[in-house]
Design an enzyme around this catalytic site. Structure first.
Site, PDB file in Angstrom:
ATOM      1  N   LYS A  41       0.845  -1.197   0.000  1.00  0.00           N
ATOM      2  CA  LYS A  41       0.000   0.000   0.000  1.00  0.00           C
ATOM      3  C   LYS A  41       0.884   1.252   0.000  1.00  0.00           C
ATOM      4  CE  LYS A  41      -0.426  -0.218   5.055  1.00  0.00           C
ATOM      5  NZ  LYS A  41      -1.291  -0.651   6.159  1.00  0.00           N
ATOM      6  N   TYR A 261      13.604  31.353   6.435  1.00  0.00           N
ATOM      7  CA  TYR A 261      12.368  32.066   6.751  1.00  0.00           C
ATOM      8  C   TYR A 261      12.273  32.374   8.238  1.00  0.00           C
ATOM      9  CZ  TYR A 261      10.442  31.165   2.104  1.00  0.00           C
ATOM     10  OH  TYR A 261      10.216  31.150   0.768  1.00  0.00           O
TER      11      TYR A 261
HETATM   12  C1  LIG Z   1      -0.574  -1.552   6.930  1.00  0.00           C
HETATM   13  C2  LIG Z   1      -1.161  -2.839   7.347  1.00  0.00           C
HETATM   14  C3  LIG Z   1      -0.350  -3.966   7.523  1.00  0.00           C
HETATM   15  C4  LIG Z   1       1.165  -3.881   7.485  1.00  0.00           C
HETATM   16  O1  LIG Z   1       1.607  -3.311   8.694  1.00  0.00           O
HETATM   17  P1  LIG Z   1       3.169  -3.069   8.984  1.00  0.00           P
HETATM   18  O2  LIG Z   1       3.196  -2.543  10.369  1.00  0.00           O
HETATM   19  O3  LIG Z   1       3.625  -2.068   7.979  1.00  0.00           O
HETATM   20  O4  LIG Z   1       3.853  -4.369   8.817  1.00  0.00           O
HETATM   21  C5  LIG Z   1      -0.960  -5.175   7.796  1.00  0.00           C
HETATM   22  N1  LIG Z   1      -2.307  -5.259   7.922  1.00  0.00           N
HETATM   23  C6  LIG Z   1      -3.118  -4.196   7.790  1.00  0.00           C
HETATM   24  C7  LIG Z   1      -4.582  -4.356   7.972  1.00  0.00           C
HETATM   25  C8  LIG Z   1      -2.578  -2.948   7.511  1.00  0.00           C
HETATM   26  O5  LIG Z   1      -3.373  -1.887   7.409  1.00  0.00           O
END
Ligand SMILES: *Cc1c(COP(=O)(O)O)cnc(C)c1O
Length: 366
Positions: A41, A261
């Site tokens: 993702k 800034y």
């Molecule tokens: C993002 C996510 C993961 C992965 O989590 P990490 O901490 O990055 O390993 C797994 N399951 C769900 C439902 C997630 O949203």
């Protein structure tokens, strides 16, 4: 960006695909109970899902998760045989595209289940789904009452094949947090009320909680990308990114002159200021203003003044050897992601996923 070669780039983000693959193998060895998916993702946590997913697939990874349907559609043509799940659930109107592209929705409410059931009825086929049970995150996922409703009326799942039943851990990176065991037990109890299906529990840190948190499918993201899944111990994962920036300008300041800034930093002595072409528009946190550092020749240059949109300034007074065109390390062996996150008062996830599109990206091929 394509006209710019690494030699003429202002800042280079190096992404080490073999290291990501090695991390997946490490996680797989730690989770013998079942396969280890690749969570890709947010464009593989900012590193490029269309690069990362095929590299993992080549290594044997067969399950992938994105947050959005669009993200799954972007990698589907590259991985025609992979199991692709969309964690954020099923939005009405997208049922047919999920079915046609064989993208598995992670269903987290009775209304979502109803949408998928209706799609199965329309298609005259049984459709695969992953059910998400909420055991403490309170964002998405079936509530206890919804699980009870499914248990009471099996027809609610008519036409749906349960590929997995999953939950998501709240604080797996804190091994001592009683919430872990609480969620594990709650998940076991709630999943037992549903039709039998393989189960999925652990994220990256969950894999390190031991065999009680093992399941039929682990879902790590962070650890694949070098984020430490056990923050109170040495990082067992290989780092996968390096970020360096060229010194665009070096200037001498008289005592009392200010930088950036709002003049939030003033030279207390005669000073040399190095400027790089990385700013908050590149995901270099503005919170690092007067707090962060860059590394040259193994030594720290304190970040001085405000981080601006496109530029950041460092105090190079104690580095007389530094010249325009030299490269400063922002993320790398001498300043790991964790150090940047700590200075910015955030976590490694946020630093990684914020890395912007303006860096010249060098991909080390798997
Ligand atoms: C993002 C996510 C993961 C992965 O989590 P990490 O901490 O990055 O390993 C797994 N399951 C769900 C439902 C997630 O949203």
């Amino acid at each position: 960006m394509s006209a710019v070669e690494a030699e003429t780039a202002a800042a280079i983000l190096t992404i080490d695909l073999p290291a990501i693959v090695a991390n997946w193998r490490t996680l797989s060895a730690r989770h013998p109970a079942g396969p280890v998916a690749g969570v890709v993702k947010a464009d593989a946590y900012g590193l490029g899902a269309t690069l990362v997913a095929p590299a993992l697939h080549e290594a044997g990874c067969r399950h992938f998760f994105t947050a959005h349907l669009e993200e799954a559609l972007a990698i589907r043509p590259l991985l025609p045989d992979a199991v692709l799940g969309v964690l954020n659930g099923l939005i009405a109107g997208t049922e047919a595209i999920h079915r046609v592209q064989s993208i598995i929705p992670v269903l987290g409410s009775l209304p979502e289940i109803a949408l998928w059931r209706a799609e199965a009825a329309r298609a005259g086929a049984s459709l695969p789904a992953i059910l998400h049970i909420d055991t403490g995150m309170s964002r998405l996922g079936l509530t206890e009452a919804e699980v009870a409703a499914l248990a009471a009326d099996p027809a609610l799942l008519a036409g749906i094949t349960l590929r997995y039943v999953m939950t998501h851990l709240v604080s797996a990176e804190s091994a001592d947090d009683p919430l872990n065991e609480h969620q594990r037990a709650r998940f076991a109890a709630l999943a037992a009320r549903l039709p039998p299906a393989p189960r999925s529990i652990a994220n990256s840190s969950g894999i390190f909680l031991g065999p009680r948190f093992a399941s039929d499918l682990a879902r790590p993201g962070a650890a694949l990308y070098g984020i430490n899944p056990v923050p109170d111990q040495p990082n067992p994962m290989r780092p996968v990114v390096r970020l360096t920036a060229r010194v665009l300008s070096l200037r001498a300041l008289e005592p009392g002159e200010s930088v950036g800034y709002n003049a939030t930093w003033r030279a207390a002595r005669g000073s040399r200021i190095a400027t790089i072409a990385v700013g908050y528009a590149d995901g270099w946190p503005r919170r690092l203003s007067n707090r962060g550092a860059a590394i040259f020749d193994g030594r720290r240059l304190p970040l001085v003044g405000r981080v601006s949109m496109d530029l950041t300034t460092y105090d190079a007074t104690d580095h007389p050897g530094l010249r325009p065109g030299d490269w400063l390390e922002l993320i790398g062996p001498a300043q790991p992601l964790a150090a940047v996150a700590e200075a910015a008062e955030t976590n490694e996830y946020e630093i990684l996923t914020a890395l912007g599109p303006r860096y010249h990206r060098v991909v080390v091929a798997a």
